[in-house]
Design an enzyme around this catalytic site. Structure first.
Site, mmCIF file in Angstrom:
data_model
loop_
_atom_site.group_PDB
_atom_site.id
_atom_site.type_symbol
_atom_site.label_atom_id
_atom_site.label_comp_id
_atom_site.label_asym_id
_atom_site.label_seq_id
_atom_site.Cartn_x
_atom_site.Cartn_y
_atom_site.Cartn_z
ATOM 1 N N LYS A 1 104.841 -11.182 96.920
ATOM 2 C CA LYS A 1 105.195 -11.864 95.667
ATOM 3 C C LYS A 1 106.372 -12.806 95.855
ATOM 4 O O LYS A 1 106.442 -13.854 95.227
ATOM 5 C CB LYS A 1 105.478 -10.853 94.554
ATOM 6 C CG LYS A 1 104.211 -10.193 94.060
ATOM 7 C CD LYS A 1 104.374 -9.549 92.701
ATOM 8 C CE LYS A 1 102.997 -9.097 92.190
ATOM 9 N NZ LYS A 1 103.045 -8.323 90.988
ATOM 10 N N LYS B 1 93.590 -10.062 97.225
ATOM 11 C CA LYS B 1 93.067 -9.210 96.157
ATOM 12 C C LYS B 1 92.932 -10.014 94.864
ATOM 13 O O LYS B 1 93.636 -11.012 94.666
ATOM 14 C CB LYS B 1 93.938 -7.981 95.953
ATOM 15 C CG LYS B 1 95.242 -8.212 95.256
ATOM 16 C CD LYS B 1 95.826 -6.899 94.737
ATOM 17 C CE LYS B 1 96.987 -7.234 93.808
ATOM 18 N NZ LYS B 1 97.205 -6.336 92.730
ATOM 19 N N LYS C 1 96.001 -11.010 88.519
ATOM 20 C CA LYS C 1 96.190 -11.656 87.216
ATOM 21 C C LYS C 1 96.861 -13.005 87.370
ATOM 22 O O LYS C 1 96.618 -13.930 86.611
ATOM 23 C CB LYS C 1 97.110 -10.808 86.328
ATOM 24 C CG LYS C 1 96.613 -9.440 86.011
ATOM 25 C CD LYS C 1 97.484 -8.857 84.904
ATOM 26 C CE LYS C 1 97.503 -7.352 84.922
ATOM 27 N NZ LYS C 1 98.481 -6.792 85.875
HETATM 28 N N1 AQP Z 1 92.389 -6.265 92.805
HETATM 29 C C1 AQP Z 1 92.548 -5.019 92.441
HETATM 30 N N2 AQP Z 1 91.619 -4.085 92.778
HETATM 31 C C2 AQP Z 1 91.745 -2.788 92.384
HETATM 32 N N3 AQP Z 1 92.782 -2.348 91.642
HETATM 33 C C3 AQP Z 1 93.717 -3.247 91.273
HETATM 34 N N4 AQP Z 1 94.838 -3.147 90.558
HETATM 35 C C4 AQP Z 1 95.441 -4.357 90.486
HETATM 36 N N5 AQP Z 1 94.733 -5.267 91.145
HETATM 37 C C5 AQP Z 1 93.647 -4.616 91.651
HETATM 38 C C6 AQP Z 1 95.297 -1.912 89.949
HETATM 39 O O1 AQP Z 1 95.438 -2.133 88.560
HETATM 40 C C7 AQP Z 1 96.532 -1.337 88.078
HETATM 41 C C8 AQP Z 1 97.455 -2.206 87.288
HETATM 42 O O2 AQP Z 1 97.987 -3.224 88.125
HETATM 43 P P1 AQP Z 1 99.327 -3.952 87.685
HETATM 44 O O3 AQP Z 1 99.189 -4.446 86.314
HETATM 45 O O4 AQP Z 1 100.466 -3.070 87.943
HETATM 46 O O5 AQP Z 1 99.503 -5.187 88.579
HETATM 47 P P2 AQP Z 1 99.263 -5.578 90.037
HETATM 48 O O6 AQP Z 1 98.875 -4.445 90.916
HETATM 49 O O7 AQP Z 1 100.417 -6.350 90.507
HETATM 50 O O8 AQP Z 1 97.988 -6.417 89.761
HETATM 51 P P3 AQP Z 1 97.720 -7.907 89.566
HETATM 52 O O9 AQP Z 1 96.512 -7.953 88.729
HETATM 53 O O10 AQP Z 1 97.653 -8.557 90.892
HETATM 54 O O11 AQP Z 1 98.890 -8.506 88.720
HETATM 55 P P4 AQP Z 1 99.965 -9.602 89.057
HETATM 56 O O12 AQP Z 1 99.229 -10.829 89.470
HETATM 57 O O13 AQP Z 1 100.701 -9.753 87.763
HETATM 58 O O14 AQP Z 1 100.796 -9.040 90.146
HETATM 59 C C9 AQP Z 1 97.188 -0.704 89.293
HETATM 60 O O15 AQP Z 1 96.730 0.634 89.408
HETATM 61 C C10 AQP Z 1 96.686 -1.528 90.431
HETATM 62 O O16 AQP Z 1 96.607 -0.785 91.629
#
Ligand code: AQP
Length: 342
Positions: A121, A205, A208
């Protein structure tokens, strides 16, 4: 006997959270939210909208409150029962922030520096990102340990943070001579779709924050958008693989097969057997139809909840009271162990 082996008798309790950082997607759904639903009938469950994590990167305050309701709506639409489980917003229970500070003083800089999510990040910009982004895993440890949660259902990307939470718990118990006080929480990671990948790049991956809309399926996408995104998903010129070894060598295809398996509640082996040798002209529309069939009801319910946000707000407020009732005595005991005046 090590902490690990000791396993004191305590109620099993689940804690998990999703950040309200916009564009809640299929990865969040399959990797986390969908899996919360059956677990709530197995163990006492606490599901949080982790808005304090969200502000580790800049957020528009006007959107943050809407995004917070959107994550809560996704929980409820997926089937989380707010009578059975606790659903609330992180910033509404002050134990998270208070315990996070104590755990910041337990966690070591070197542990944080090894976190791959921070490196990803922060990228080249690590001098300019917030201190909160660096300390994120200590707040996550506090989220879990404030409830003495024993199990944490997450996607695979959170495995390293969970290991750090275990290290923090063990170090606290050791430093403050409080053997077994904090449980060492166990990750619950699904077999299929534990890491849903970007539809345009199988090495990243699904996320969001990715600016490319075609990279992910949002839970708010309509049927046409879902079909279009799967149709445009990157694959290759070969037919569908015939063996698991062949599948593993083709990451984008592996991802689509994993999504299919998770949506159909089957295994990748079964999907490979069903579509072996078929063209993507057959597989992609089948995948899109399956996704629409499974996501349309969630999407419709999310919209209903969002249109009636008084109902969501009431659930979140009551959830915060119930969460606080569990966390407050644990925080009080933690402060005593640390030696804070009361
Ligand atoms: N790509 C993914 N595949 C499977 N599980 C996923 N999770 C996130 N991305 C994937 C799981 O969703 C839960 C919530 O995630 P989060 O909101 O804490 O954010 P993150 O892991 O940082 O996910 P993002 O979507 O990539 O958000 P941003 O872009 O804001 O950083 C967790 O259980 C995570 O493992």
């Amino acid at each position: 006997m090590s902490e690990e082996q000791e396993k004191p008798k305590r109620p099993q309790r689940i804690f998990s959270g999703v950040q309200p950082t916009a564009n809640i997607h299929l990865g969040n759904y399959l990797g986390a939210i969908k899996r919360f639903v059956p677990l709530q009938y197995e163990m006492e469950s606490i599901f949080c909208v982790v808005d304090m994590h969200a502000i580790t990167v800049p957020q528009d305050p006007k959107k943050l409150v809407l995004q917070t309701r959107e994550v809560a709506a996704a929980y409820l639409a997926a089937g989380i029962d707010p009578e059975k489980s606790i659903v609330f917003v992180q910033s509404n229970v002050s134990a998270h922030a208070e315990l996070a500070w104590i755990l910041n003083c337990v966690a070591r800089m070197g542990w944080m520096e090894r976190m791959t999510q921070f490196k990803d990040k922060a990228g080249e910009n690590s001098e300019r990102v917030s201190l909160g982004l660096f300390a994120y895993p200590a707040l996550m440890a506090a989220d879990i340990l404030a409830y003495h949660a024993t199990h944490v259902p997450v996607g695979e990307d959170q495995k390293q943070h969970l290991e750090l939470a275990r290290d923090v718990a063990a170090k606290f118990n050791n430093d403050f001579k409080a053997k077994g006080f904090f449980p060492l929480p166990e990750p619950l990671i699904g077999k299929e779709a534990a890491r849903v990948m970007n539809l345009q790049d199988g090495s990243k991956k699904m996320s969001k924050s990715d600016p490319a809309e075609l990279s992910r399926i949002n839970l708010t996408d309509d049927a046409d958008t879902i079909s279009k995104k799967f149709k445009k998903a990157r694959t290759d010129q070969f037919p569908m693989p015939e063996t698991m070894d062949e599948l593993k060598a083709r990451p984008e295809v592996d991802n689509l097969v994993g999504i299919y398996a998770a949506l159909a509640e089957t295994t990748k082996e079964a999907v490979v057997a069903e579509f072996a040798g078929a063209g993507f002209g057959l597989f992609k529309p089948k995948l899109a139809d399956l996704a629409v069939e499974k996501l349309a009801p969630v999407n419709a319910k999310m919209r209903d909840y969002m249109d009636n946000h008084d109902h969501i707000d009431k659930i979140l407020r009551e959830g915060a009271e119930r969460a606080n009732a569990i966390a407050a005595p644990i925080l009080k005991k933690t402060k005593e162990l640390v030696g804070f005046f009361s």
